[in-house]
Design a protein around this motif. Sequence first.
Motif, PDB file in Angstrom:
ATOM      1  N   LYS A 142      19.305  -0.532  12.348  1.00 19.68           N
ATOM      2  CA  LYS A 142      18.091   0.266  12.547  1.00 19.68           C
ATOM      3  C   LYS A 142      17.262   0.306  11.270  1.00 19.68           C
ATOM      4  CE  LYS A 142      19.995   3.306  16.121  1.00 19.68           C
ATOM      5  NZ  LYS A 142      20.382   4.695  16.465  1.00 19.68           N
ATOM      6  N   GLU A 143      17.942   0.436  10.125  1.00 16.68           N
ATOM      7  CA  GLU A 143      17.228   0.452   8.844  1.00 16.68           C
ATOM      8  C   GLU A 143      16.519  -0.875   8.611  1.00 16.68           C
ATOM      9  OE1 GLU A 143      15.791   1.891   5.222  1.00 16.68           O
ATOM     10  OE2 GLU A 143      16.690   2.903   6.955  1.00 16.68           O
ATOM     11  N   ARG A 144      17.192  -1.974   8.973  1.00 16.79           N
ATOM     12  CA  ARG A 144      16.563  -3.298   8.809  1.00 16.79           C
ATOM     13  C   ARG A 144      15.328  -3.417   9.705  1.00 16.79           C
ATOM     14  NH1 ARG A 144      15.902  -7.760  11.248  1.00 16.79           N
ATOM     15  NH2 ARG A 144      16.967  -6.958  13.082  1.00 16.79           N
ATOM     16  N   GLU A 145      15.448  -2.944  10.976  1.00 13.59           N
ATOM     17  CA  GLU A 145      14.306  -3.007  11.885  1.00 13.59           C
ATOM     18  C   GLU A 145      13.153  -2.157  11.367  1.00 13.59           C
ATOM     19  OE1 GLU A 145      15.873  -1.763  15.571  1.00 13.59           O
ATOM     20  OE2 GLU A 145      16.875  -3.680  16.034  1.00 13.59           O
ATOM     21  N   SER A 150       7.894  -1.959   8.785  1.00 10.71           N
ATOM     22  CA  SER A 150       7.074  -1.574   7.629  1.00 10.71           C
ATOM     23  C   SER A 150       6.454  -2.790   6.952  1.00 10.71           C
ATOM     24  CB  SER A 150       7.934  -0.794   6.628  1.00 10.71           C
ATOM     25  OG  SER A 150       7.173  -0.461   5.489  1.00 10.71           O
ATOM     26  N   MET A 151       7.226  -3.848   6.805  1.00  9.99           N
ATOM     27  CA  MET A 151       6.703  -5.068   6.191  1.00  9.99           C
ATOM     28  C   MET A 151       5.620  -5.696   7.054  1.00  9.99           C
ATOM     29  SD  MET A 151      10.177  -6.838   4.697  1.00  9.99           S
ATOM     30  CE  MET A 151       9.242  -8.265   4.178  1.00  9.99           C
ATOM     31  N   GLN A 152       5.827  -5.661   8.382  1.00 10.61           N
ATOM     32  CA  GLN A 152       4.797  -6.227   9.261  1.00 10.61           C
ATOM     33  C   GLN A 152       3.489  -5.441   9.153  1.00 10.61           C
ATOM     34  OE1 GLN A 152       6.540  -6.346  13.136  1.00 10.61           O
ATOM     35  NE2 GLN A 152       7.826  -8.131  12.695  1.00 10.61           N
ATOM     36  N   ARG A 153       3.614  -4.107   9.091  1.00 12.04           N
ATOM     37  CA  ARG A 153       2.398  -3.307   8.932  1.00 12.04           C
ATOM     38  C   ARG A 153       1.720  -3.611   7.584  1.00 12.04           C
ATOM     39  NH1 ARG A 153       5.677   0.806  11.134  1.00 12.04           N
ATOM     40  NH2 ARG A 153       6.025   1.649   9.028  1.00 12.04           N
ATOM     41  N   ASP A 154       2.539  -3.687   6.527  1.00 13.56           N
ATOM     42  CA  ASP A 154       1.969  -3.994   5.212  1.00 13.56           C
ATOM     43  C   ASP A 154       1.307  -5.369   5.213  1.00 13.56           C
ATOM     44  OD1 ASP A 154       2.892  -1.575   4.384  1.00 13.56           O
ATOM     45  OD2 ASP A 154       4.702  -2.379   3.387  1.00 13.56           O
ATOM     46  N   SER A 155       1.981  -6.315   5.883  1.00 13.77           N
ATOM     47  CA  SER A 155       1.412  -7.656   5.941  1.00 13.77           C
ATOM     48  C   SER A 155       0.086  -7.666   6.707  1.00 13.77           C
ATOM     49  CB  SER A 155       2.426  -8.601   6.596  1.00 13.77           C
ATOM     50  OG  SER A 155       1.884  -9.890   6.741  1.00 13.77           O
ATOM     51  N   HIS A 156       0.043  -6.889   7.775  1.00 12.36           N
ATOM     52  CA  HIS A 156      -1.199  -6.840   8.554  1.00 12.36           C
ATOM     53  C   HIS A 156      -2.330  -6.211   7.743  1.00 12.36           C
ATOM     54  CE1 HIS A 156      -3.659  -6.742  12.137  1.00 12.36           C
ATOM     55  NE2 HIS A 156      -3.899  -5.438  11.940  1.00 12.36           N
ATOM     56  N   LYS A 179       3.782 -18.659   2.541  1.00 11.56           N
ATOM     57  CA  LYS A 179       5.024 -19.116   1.913  1.00 11.56           C
ATOM     58  C   LYS A 179       5.989 -17.950   1.676  1.00 11.56           C
ATOM     59  CE  LYS A 179       6.797 -21.679  -2.060  1.00 11.56           C
ATOM     60  NZ  LYS A 179       6.435 -22.368  -3.335  1.00 11.56           N
ATOM     61  N   THR A 180       5.454 -16.860   1.139  1.00 12.77           N
ATOM     62  CA  THR A 180       6.293 -15.679   0.876  1.00 12.77           C
ATOM     63  C   THR A 180       6.820 -15.087   2.180  1.00 12.77           C
ATOM     64  OG1 THR A 180       5.005 -15.197  -1.107  1.00 12.77           O
ATOM     65  CG2 THR A 180       6.344 -13.414  -0.200  1.00 12.77           C
ATOM     66  N   LEU A 181       5.932 -14.966   3.169  1.00 11.84           N
ATOM     67  CA  LEU A 181       6.339 -14.405   4.450  1.00 11.84           C
ATOM     68  C   LEU A 181       7.387 -15.280   5.128  1.00 11.84           C
ATOM     69  CD1 LEU A 181       5.883 -12.161   6.477  1.00 11.84           C
ATOM     70  CD2 LEU A 181       4.049 -13.548   7.513  1.00 11.84           C
TER      71      LEU A 181
END
Length: 328
Positions: A142-145, A150-156, A179-181
């Motif tokens: 759950k923590e990973r999800e 959070s990373m997807q939101r930051d990326s967006h 590349k980083t993503l």
Amino acid sequence: MFVFRLFSLCLSVITTLTSSISSESKTLLTCSKFHFEEKVLEKLVRLEHKMELFEEKMKTMESSMSKKLKRMDEIEKETETLTETMLDKQLQIETRINDSYQESIFNFKTQSNNETKLYGEKMDSLFDALSLKSQTLSEAEKERERKMESMQRDSHDEHKWFNTSSDAIVKNFKVQSNKTLQELILQQQKDFNEMLAKRETVAFSAYRSSSQTLSSGEKVIFDGVWTNVGNGYEPSTGIFNAPHPGLHHFTAVLMSDYEKDLSLDLTLNGLRMTRNYLHGDGYKTGTFDVVLNLQKGDKVHIESSSGYTCTIYSNSVKYITFSGYRII
């Protein structure tokens, strides 16, 4: 018998005396009266002496018979005493054997109940630990999800911000960002696969419902299966083949044939890890209980000890079992 002999002897003496007197009477014509009386007196003295000797013999015989009868009475009493003693001993032995048998049955039941309770507590403890591990893994997932979201939101958000920049900056940023993503996604996928691998459940529990005679080094075939999660156990060969690496817990319950010795080894890749030797009267039970750190493909089984030919006992009650599971 003695009276008859006495009577016969007396009759013989009287007959002899009568014959003698008769004979003497015939010679009265040729002997004087005094000579006749002397002869008669001599005969009577001899007869009296014989009678005394006979009475002494009778007394001796009566004394001997009395002693023998007394000895026979003593022997009879000794025989009765010996018989009573033997009966008491027999009763004591039967009582002792019965008490020993009852005590053995009670001890066997007590030991079986204690072992069953102990194994139940161990299984409960292991299942609790497994549940705790599963809960920890679920929380980690759950923590990973959450971090992924959070990373997807930051990326967006970053993607929106980069769209407002110049084409060159946008192009350069897209290259670096992609590349980083991509690296992050690959790393997350790798971590996720490792986590799934760690969560792979492996457990089996098998039994045997008939006896098996084993030659030296022959495997015990637990051909009945209750559980085989992960398909690590092969019932036709009696071998557990580890599908995943990790710590594994193995247990087994064994029983010897009636009044027969039993010697079995638990082996890992053909090497003996531990031995169980059963010896004594009646049916004997033994157990294996080990934790092994296995690599994928390692093989674990139970076999007859080298140099031993023996019989492992079981029937429809399923007295013998072989179980194992992956801890982590």
